[in-house]
Design an enzyme around this catalytic site. Structure first.
Site, PDB file in Angstrom:
ATOM      1  N   LYS A  60     -10.343  -1.495   9.663  1.00  0.00           N
ATOM      2  CA  LYS A  60     -11.176  -2.245   8.911  1.00  0.00           C
ATOM      3  C   LYS A  60     -11.193  -3.604   9.749  1.00  0.00           C
ATOM      4  CE  LYS A  60      -8.728  -0.561   5.833  1.00  0.00           C
ATOM      5  NZ  LYS A  60      -7.193  -0.349   4.879  1.00  0.00           N
ATOM      6  N   ASP A 115       3.112  -4.946   7.614  1.00  0.00           N
ATOM      7  CA  ASP A 115       1.628  -3.855   7.790  1.00  0.00           C
ATOM      8  C   ASP A 115       0.067  -4.939   8.104  1.00  0.00           C
ATOM      9  OD1 ASP A 115      -0.707  -2.868   6.751  1.00  0.00           O
ATOM     10  OD2 ASP A 115       0.150  -2.146   5.283  1.00  0.00           O
ATOM     11  N   HIS A 149       1.312  -0.824   0.114  1.00  0.00           N
ATOM     12  CA  HIS A 149       0.040  -0.009  -0.092  1.00  0.00           C
ATOM     13  C   HIS A 149       0.886   1.087   0.180  1.00  0.00           C
ATOM     14  CE1 HIS A 149      -2.865   2.609   1.353  1.00  0.00           C
ATOM     15  NE2 HIS A 149      -3.475   1.881   1.076  1.00  0.00           N
ATOM     16  N   GLN A 184      -4.710  -4.763   6.573  1.00  0.00           N
ATOM     17  CA  GLN A 184      -5.821  -5.610   5.466  1.00  0.00           C
ATOM     18  C   GLN A 184      -5.467  -7.558   6.257  1.00  0.00           C
ATOM     19  OE1 GLN A 184      -8.447  -5.531   2.918  1.00  0.00           O
ATOM     20  NE2 GLN A 184      -6.805  -3.479   3.222  1.00  0.00           N
ATOM     21  N   CYS A 207      -4.498   2.235  -3.579  1.00  0.00           N
ATOM     22  CA  CYS A 207      -3.132   3.261  -2.775  1.00  0.00           C
ATOM     23  C   CYS A 207      -2.680   1.877  -3.882  1.00  0.00           C
ATOM     24  CB  CYS A 207      -3.318   3.290  -1.481  1.00  0.00           C
ATOM     25  SG  CYS A 207      -4.594   4.179  -1.171  1.00  0.00           S
TER      26      CYS A 207
HETATM   27  C1  LIG Z   1      -5.276  -0.224   4.474  1.00  0.00           C
HETATM   28  C2  LIG Z   1      -4.815  -0.196   4.505  1.00  0.00           C
HETATM   29  C3  LIG Z   1      -3.185   0.294   5.193  1.00  0.00           C
HETATM   30  C4  LIG Z   1      -3.903   1.884   5.568  1.00  0.00           C
HETATM   31  O1  LIG Z   1      -5.021   2.180   6.614  1.00  0.00           O
HETATM   32  P1  LIG Z   1      -4.977   3.290   7.044  1.00  0.00           P
HETATM   33  O2  LIG Z   1      -6.552   3.150   8.109  1.00  0.00           O
HETATM   34  O3  LIG Z   1      -5.891   4.045   6.155  1.00  0.00           O
HETATM   35  O4  LIG Z   1      -4.100   4.400   8.006  1.00  0.00           O
HETATM   36  C5  LIG Z   1      -2.765   0.415   5.051  1.00  0.00           C
HETATM   37  N1  LIG Z   1      -1.969  -0.893   4.396  1.00  0.00           N
HETATM   38  C6  LIG Z   1      -2.879  -1.488   4.130  1.00  0.00           C
HETATM   39  C7  LIG Z   1      -2.371  -3.206   3.392  1.00  0.00           C
HETATM   40  C8  LIG Z   1      -4.162  -1.479   3.724  1.00  0.00           C
HETATM   41  O5  LIG Z   1      -4.826  -2.115   3.608  1.00  0.00           O
END
Ligand SMILES: *Cc1c(COP(=O)(O)O)cnc(C)c1O
Length: 408
Positions: free
Chosen positions: A228, A202, A125, A205, A366
């Site tokens: 999320k 990260d 992302h 997701q 993104c």
């Molecule tokens: C949504 C997402 C982000 C960003 O998250 P925010 O809540 O907008 O800070 C970063 N990495 C991944 C894989 C995402 O799905």
């Protein structure tokens, strides 16, 4: 892990928004990878907070302040237990994944030097690319990229070749938001540690679908967003191993993060407060804890099992549409389907299906480097959650067929 049957009709009762109509049609919400919907159990906690004990925390002796502090710190323990972190103060509350990543990138600004190498994956992302680019520009370190293959999987052979004694950090998402690929983070972490590099995963997701175990993974940093996973926006977490959090300098200066302040010298508070300057999102933290409770009550085994059914059903039904191509066909993937129809711009499909009440995401998600790899401007992305149904997928398929007819 429990794998009880999921009673989707009963679960849908918890989500008032699923009853609304959009453009005169029942809402079908398939943009869960961008943000999830909120169950009334979480909304109740938010209303209760503002109705009964809204106060600033950690500094008042009065009852409301103490109740709010207790609830906020209990939420931290909930997050700790959910992610199986060793200590509650290894959980830093942040405004979300992006904030968490920037905090770590900023911290490494003082630890990296010219000649050091930082590795990111091709599936990232933008929020897990840009902060590292900024970091490399600032420190003179070099950014390297783990390439992907046509199925949307990382090329682990190439990863091994990138690793060396110069590698200081590796950044990778647990699950790709654009394609749904589940990355082999266990292997990525082990191989990075073998050359002495730290790893940030990260998990934005992944956390709506799986329950990651910090100690079993032995990961150095793991980040997530509450919105999320059925929680509120503007709330997230940074997990960091204690030794790393001790090593990193604070991100912001201000109240809450200090021990003593004089004009000659300020000493910082201990963990986690060193990284939590200013009045935090108290209600958001408490609601994050409630969202975790809500999802655990259903069970992540049950959720994963049901979502996999949706993924298989949706994949099969969508592929019946002639000219439709799915991007991201990894062996291990979650309930995300990114697709295009030959000759049609994804934006046009998104616009027509919205007229039919269906929310999908269109664009580069993104993750422009992934789109560049496939040489496409973007995709239509349908991402399913445990409160979605096969009937909703049927509605999507019918809408996409209709869009195709109108646009060709
Ligand atoms: C949504 C997402 C982000 C960003 O998250 P925010 O809540 O907008 O800070 C970063 N990495 C991944 C894989 C995402 O799905």
């Amino acid at each position: 892990m429990q794998t009880a049957m999921l009673d989707v009709q009963k679960i849908r009762e918890d989500f008032p928004i699923l009853k609304r109509e959009v453009n005169g049609k029942p809402l079908v919400y398939f943009d869960n990878a961008a943000t999830s919907q909120t169950p009334k159990q979480v909304m109740d906690v938010i209303v209760d907070y503002y109705s009964r004990y809204n106060a600033n925390i950690h500094r008042g002796v009065h009852t409301l302040s103490q109740e709010a502090t207790d609830a906020y710190e209990q939420a931290r323990v909930k997050v700790q237990e959910h992610f199986n972190a060793a200590k509650p103060y290894e959980i830093i509350f942040t405004s979300g994944t992006t904030h968490s990543i920037n905090m770590v990138a900023h911290g490494f600004g003082s630890l990296l030097k010219k000649g050091d190498e930082v590795i990111v994956s091709a599936l990232e992302h933008h929020s897990n690319i840009v902060p590292w680019q900024m970091l490399c520009e600032q420190t003179g370190a070099t950014l390297k990229v783990i390439p992907m293959n046509d199925r949307g999987e990382l090329r682990m052979d190439a990863y091994e070749e990138l690793l060396s004694a110069n590698t200081k950090l590796v950044f990778c998402n647990h699950i790709s938001n654009a394609l749904g690929t589940i990355n082999p983070i266990e292997t990525i972490i082990k191989k990075a540690h073998a050359v002495g590099a730290a790893v940030l995963v990260d998990g934005a997701q992944a956390c709506p679908h799986v329950k990651p175990d910090m100690q079993a993974l032995d990961v150095d940093f793991y980040v997530a967003s509450a919105h999320k996973m059925c929680g509120p926006t503007g709330m997230g977490m940074l997990y960091g191993k204690e030794e790393w959090l001790e090593k990193l300098p604070p991100y912001q200066g201000g109240g809450e993060m200090i021990e003593t302040v004089t004009f000659e010298k300020t000493t910082y508070a201990g963990l986690p407060h060193k990284f939590e300057a200013g009045t935090p999102n108290v209600c958001g933290g408490i609601a994050f804890g409630a969202a975790i409770d809500y999802m655990n009550a259903i069970g992540f085994g049950t959720i994963a099992h049901y979502e996999h059914e949706l993924l298989e059903y949706g994949t099969k039904k969508l592929l019946e549409i002639e000219g439709l191509k799915i991007y991201g066909t990894a062996k291990n993937k979650t309930s995300v389907i990114s697709f295009n129809i030959e000759g049609i711009h994804p934006y046009d499909i998104g616009t027509i299906v919205d007229k039919l009440g269906i929310a999908v995401r269109t664009g580069h998600h993104c993750a422009q480097p992934i789109m560049d790899y496939y040489q496409i401007p973007g995709t239509v992305r349908a991402s399913f959650a445990f409160y979605n149904t096969k009937q909703e997928i049927d509605a999507l398929v019918a809408a996409v067929k209709k869009a195709k007819m109108m646009l060709t």
